[in-house]
Design a protein around this motif. Structure first.
Motif, PDB file in Angstrom:
ATOM      1  N   ASP A  59       0.826  -1.217   0.000  1.00 15.87           N
ATOM      2  CA  ASP A  59       0.000   0.000   0.000  1.00 15.87           C
ATOM      3  C   ASP A  59       0.852   1.255   0.000  1.00 15.87           C
ATOM      4  OD1 ASP A  59      -2.322  -1.492   0.017  1.00 15.87           O
ATOM      5  OD2 ASP A  59      -2.469  -1.528   2.201  1.00 15.87           O
ATOM      6  N   PHE A  60       1.992   1.194   0.658  1.00 11.47           N
ATOM      7  CA  PHE A  60       2.855   2.379   0.747  1.00 11.47           C
ATOM      8  C   PHE A  60       3.463   2.728  -0.630  1.00 11.47           C
ATOM      9  CE2 PHE A  60       6.670   4.750   1.585  1.00 11.47           C
ATOM     10  CZ  PHE A  60       6.330   5.570   2.646  1.00 11.47           C
ATOM     11  N   ARG A  85       1.434   4.324  -3.496  1.00 17.59           N
ATOM     12  CA  ARG A  85       1.124   5.747  -3.412  1.00 17.59           C
ATOM     13  C   ARG A  85       2.308   6.648  -3.759  1.00 17.59           C
ATOM     14  NH1 ARG A  85      -2.355   3.091  -0.094  1.00 17.59           N
ATOM     15  NH2 ARG A  85      -4.466   3.998   0.145  1.00 17.59           N
ATOM     16  N   LEU A 107      -1.040   5.416  11.593  1.00 18.68           N
ATOM     17  CA  LEU A 107      -1.526   4.858  10.334  1.00 18.68           C
ATOM     18  C   LEU A 107      -2.506   3.748  10.627  1.00 18.68           C
ATOM     19  CD1 LEU A 107      -1.515   4.477   7.251  1.00 18.68           C
ATOM     20  CD2 LEU A 107       0.440   2.907   7.583  1.00 18.68           C
ATOM     21  N   TRP A 155      -4.134   7.064   5.449  1.00 18.88           N
ATOM     22  CA  TRP A 155      -3.011   7.060   4.475  1.00 18.88           C
ATOM     23  C   TRP A 155      -2.774   8.471   3.930  1.00 18.88           C
ATOM     24  CZ3 TRP A 155       0.566   3.601   3.625  1.00 18.88           C
ATOM     25  CH2 TRP A 155       0.365   2.267   3.909  1.00 18.88           C
TER      26      TRP A 155
END
Length: 1015
Positions: free
Chosen positions: A21-22, A25, A162, A170
């Motif tokens: 997920d990091f 982005r 987070l 996020w």
């Protein structure tokens, strides 16, 4: 270039769960840059960062110069410590807090780096946090982290929670990351700006070093590039370049070890390849050469311009850079050979052209697309670089030819470019690259609309082919480059035309080569006119040999006529022509000819010639003579030609020049005069021949023509023993010495003279005693018909008696004196009593004589002798006549002698007519009346119109007046005599109508009318 990095410290295995997920982005987007050297806010659409996991302390001794160095500086911007939830509060206090505290203590000391603590909450903790009652009873780990590490005065968030399943969480994390990254970047730029200001302030102090200043400022450039602020980065390089040139003017270049350019590959480096050498380390250590520095600085600028898509600006900068740096490399003391500079320039031009070829259509780079100004400008730029590369091939080729031994490419110093080495190895390879480069440049010039430059490229190809003695190929190409005839020539066209002339000469096409030279000479302001004059004479000589002594008419405005006039000489006809020559040097001319013409339709042309003449540049006077022709009159200059060898050039005549020619002073002349002896009704002339100062061989031919129509006049008889008539042409039978004169009357057939010509042209062909052909032409206005018209009428009087009426009418244009008029019929001869009478045109004299004889067949014969009163009279002339005069029936013969003068006013004019009665008087009285003639009226009768007289009266006087309806000659009214009230037949001669001239004064005009009355 190193990439900005984000370092992750994970001691609990959190990264594995959030990595997907990091990274999805990334990159960072929508950053607001609030600082920088310009102190203006900028929007950074995205920032690429590299994620590293695991802590490293290798850059603990970080300083500003190391920060600016690409090789030793770090690109780390943000340090992140990852934590996860722990239900045991004692664990935080005993384990987590000491670790985090130690980590924060380390990373917070690093210049230009920021840090963050990211607490990743579990789903259970998130659920507990949502219960407000539970939260009020227990403090979470996240709250403790914020309490311990988030200072109240810190800008932005250092501790962030987070929640992996929450988009808002996020977004909050990445918002905090962007703030930390911007702060880190601002701190770095601020540090570098402070250091640059300090160094710039000390620029004039001893020990100041431009290379270290460059490294420091390039650190800012590198940060701008990492942030995507390429225009800001380019502005910094431009400032560095400006400072360099300021120092260059002050001769402060001690920071560079050598000029450089001697390393292998320096003559063919790729502009965009700035990483093949350790330029950054060399700048830091101040060991870089001036050559490497200039290449590095321009390469960095080129990289940014390509990244920005500014290909047009790149072309402009590259053009200036190649030109200025090329001049610098040629200065004394650089240690670089001309061959190296030429090879470097060639490689650089080709390199830039290749870079421009990769420009996208939106950036103005697609030259094969039809459209816009930017594309045409880019095509022109590529063509210019290719043309520059072609110039270096010229220089390298020239250097190669000058090498000892010739043709040994290995002998060329400092040319390591493998392409150029192969090009210079053989003529074939050199020609192949040369032609391809020129053709590519020409193609781009055409696409940019610069067709003149494209023609120049094709001209260079033709020049190469000509230097290789490939004359046919060079000529084919040059023929397409030279403008059509009549079009103006530029300096480029003149150079192409000069090469074409040489090619045509080498191919044996002397005429084509000569046409080229003629156009070059006619081109105003040429610097090679002297050489062109030599080529002109040589090619004309070759053309003479090729054509076997014949000449060809050549187009070309080399000579022009400024004036023409006749010059009097005692031995020949001479005309002076003023010529203007556009040839810069003296030219030996074989022949100058001028054609003079007279008349229209059947034109008379006379050729004047001068031989072996030297025409000087500018204006020159030429004397031309003509011995073959003698012709007097006003002539116009029809054409002037100049013959040189086998070529004949027509001189331009911009005005109409008239020349009054006299007869040839020495050649024979033939005059036309009125005949001395003539028979009535026969057209005759007198031909007078004078040889003057020329001896004439046998074979003179005299032809006569109607001067108006040009129709030949056929001679039927000639009464001179020295002349013959052959098919209407007078031919001499004997040779005639100089000074000889002879005359002869010639007679013409009446069938060819209807109506008789008003002027006669004589054309005489003859040969001199030396065998030279000569021509005489002259025109004379005279009347070929006899000057008098003789007629006779007879009236039967009965008793074998006949009244014969003889009359003579003047038909000559000029007045004449009638010396005698003799007439006879069988057994009777008498003279007209008119000796010494002056007769003008239309005057009539008459006489009546009664004879005895048969009146059925009478013929009146005689002769009239007269002389002309004109100034050119040539003595007394004789006219013989024989006319029938058969008697008519009962008739009255009426004849009137017209007076002189013309009617100038329309007023009544009284006329007096006296009638004499001739013959026996059988009637007691005679009544005379006046009647109008048929046809349109020319007069109006006024006054008495009839009268009566006794037969015994000798004269009957009839008077009446006429009113002229128009000026000029009038027909008198018909006079009819009647006897006993019955009209008699009136005899009127149709050939000689009764015409009088109405006088212009009021005096009485008296007319004598002889009348014969027969019962």
């Amino acid at each position: 270039m190193q990439q900005l990095t984000l370092n992750i410290v994970d001691e609990n295995g959190v990264w594995e769960r959030i990595e997907g997920d990091f990274t999805s982005r990334l990159p960072l987007r929508n950053l607001i840059w609030k600082g920088g050297l310009t102190q203006s806010a900028r929007f950074i659409e995205q920032l690429d960062v590299k994620v590293t996991v695991g802590e490293s302390d290798s850059v603990s001794s970080y300083d500003t110069l190391a920060l600016a160095s690409e090789q030793t500086g770090s690109g780390r911007l943000l340090n992140m410590y990852l934590l996860e939830s722990d239900s045991e509060a004692d664990t935080y206090k005993a384990v987590i807090k000491p670790r985090v505290k130690a980590w924060v203590g380390r990373v917070s000391q690093r210049k230009g780096e920021e840090w963050m603590i990211v607490y990743v909450a579990s789903p259970e903790e998130i659920q507990r946090m949502s219960n407000s009652k539970f939260l009020s009873m227990r403090t979470s780990v996240f709250d403790k982290l914020k309490s311990d590490f988030q200072g109240k005065k810190d800008a932005g968030e250092h501790v962030v929670q987070l929640q992996m399943g929450s988009v808002e969480s996020w977004n909050s994390l990445f918002l905090a990351m962007r703030e930390r990254v911007v702060l880190a970047l601002e701190e770095r730029v601020s540090q570098l700006a402070d250091e640059m200001r300090r160094m710039d302030a000390n620029r004039m102090l001893p020990g100041w070093n431009y290379c270290k200043f460059f490294v420091l400022k390039e650190g800012v450039v590198r940060l701008y590039r990492l942030m995507g602020l390429l225009d800001e980065a380019l502005a910094q390089y431009d400032e560095l370049e400006a400072v360099f040139f300021q120092l260059l003017g002050a001769q402060r270049l001690s920071w560079f070890s050598t000029f450089g350019g001697l390393a292998e590959g320096d003559d063919y480096s790729d502009v965009l390849d700035t990483g093949k050498r350790a330029y950054g380390r060399q700048l830091v250590e101040t060991t870089i050469s001036l050559f490497d520095f200039r290449m590095y600085l321009f390469g960095r600028q080129a990289q940014l311009l390509v990244a920005l898509g500014h290909y047009g600006e790149l072309a402009d900068r590259a053009q200036r850079f190649i030109a200025t740096f090329g001049r610098s490399m040629r200065e004394p003391g650089t240690g670089l050979s001309p061959a190296f500079v030429a090879a470097w320039t060639y490689s650089s031009c080709m390199n830039i052209a290749e870079i421009l070829e990769g420009a996208p259509a939106s950036g103005g780079g697609s030259v094969r697309a039809d459209g816009g100004t930017a594309m045409r400008a880019l095509a022109a730029a590529k063509a210019g670089f290719l043309a520059g590369a072609r110039q270096q091939l010229d220089e390298l080729g020239a250097l190669w030819q000058r090498l000892p031994g010739g043709g040994d490419a290995d002998g060329l110093p400092a040319v390591a470019n493998p392409v150029l080495a192969a090009v210079l190895a053989t003529d074939e390879r050199f020609d192949q690259i040369y032609v391809r480069t020129c053709e590519q440049a020409a193609q781009y010039y055409v696409e940019s609309g610069r067709r003149r430059f494209a023609r120049a490229m094709h001209g260079d190809v033709a020049r190469l082919l000509a230097s290789r003695r490939q004359w046919a190929g060079a000529a084919r190409l040059l023929r397409t480059l030279v403008p059509g005839k009549g079009e103006p020539l530029s300096s480029l066209d003149a150079a192409a035309l000069e090469r074409l002339a040489e090619c045509e000469r080498q191919l044996g096409n002397a005429r084509d080569s000569l046409e080229c030279v003629v156009r070059l000479i006619a081109q105003a302001g040429s610097d090679n006119d002297g050489a062109y004059a030599t080529m002109l004479s040589a090619l004309c000589g070759v053309l003479w040999s090729e054509q076997g002594g014949k000449r060809q008419r050549m187009a070309g405005d080399l000579f022009s006529v400024l004036g023409a006039k006749a010059v009097a000489r005692s031995d020949t006809l001479c005309v002076e022509i003023l010529l203007s020559s556009r040839v810069a040097a003296d030219v030996r001319v074989d022949r100058v000819a001028a054609v003079l013409s007279c008349g229209s339709g059947h034109r008379l042309e006379v050729e004047f010639v001068a031989r072996d003449v030297t025409l000087t540049s500018g204006e020159a006077t030429v004397m031309l003579t003509a011995d073959a022709v003698s012709c007097a009159g006003r002539f116009s200059l029809a054409a002037v030609s100049v013959a040189i060898g086998g070529a004949e050039f027509v001189a331009a005549t911009k005005a109409l020049f008239s020349v009054d020619l006299a007869e040839h002073p020495a050649n024979p002349t033939v005059r036309l005069l009125p005949a001395l002896v003539a028979d009535i009704g026969s057209p005759v002339l007198r031909v007078a021949v004078s040889t003057q100062a020329t001896s004439v061989a046998a074979g003179m031919a005299i032809r006569l023509f109607d001067a108006g129509s040009g129709a030949p006049l056929k001679v039927t008889r000639c009464d001179h023993a020295g002349f013959l008539v052959s098919d209407g042409v007078i031919v001499t039978t004997d040779a005639m010495d100089s000074g000889h004169s002879s005359e002869a009357d010639v007679e013409f057939g009446t069938d060819s003279l209807a109506p008789p010509p008003k002027a006669v042209t004589v054309c005489v062909l003859h040969k001199t005693a030396a065998g030279e052909q000569r021509v005489f032409v002259g025109t004379t206005g005279l009347d070929m018909m006899p000057a008098l018209n003789i007629s006779a009428h007879a009236v039967a009087l009965g008793d074998n008696r006949v009244a014969v009426i003889l009359r003579a009418r003047c038909t000559a244009a000029n007045a004449l004196r009638l010396e005698s008029l003799l007439a006879s019929v069988p057994d009777t001869e008498w003279a007209l009593e008119a000796e010494g009478a002056v007769m003008r045109h239309g005057d009539v004299v008459s006489a009546v004589r009664e004879i005895t004889g048969d009146a059925l067949e009478l013929r009146l014969a005689g002769e009239a002798r007269f002389s002309s009163l004109a100034e050119d009279a040539n003595g007394s002339r004789l006219m013989r006549f024989s006319v029938p005069c058969s008697p008519a029936g009962q008739a009255v013969a009426v004849h009137m002698t017209a007076g002189s003068g013309f009617c100038r006013v329309l007023e009544p004019t009284p006329l007096s007519v006296r009638i004499r009665i001739v013959g026996p008087a059988t009637a007691a009285r005679v009544r005379v009346t006046v009647t109008e003639r048929d046809g349109p009226a020319q007069w109006l009768i006024a006054g008495a119109v009839d009268c009566e007289a006794d037969v015994g009266s000798s004269e009957v006087l009839l008077e009446y007046s006429l009113v002229a309806l128009g000026p000029g000659f009038l027909r008198l009214p018909e006079v009819v005599c009647c006897e006993g009230g019955l009209p008699l037949q009136t005899l009127v001669d149709a050939d000689f109508p009764t015409i009088c001239a109405v006088p212009n004064h009021g005096a009485m005009a008296v007319y004598s009318v002889p009348v014969v009355v027969r019962n």
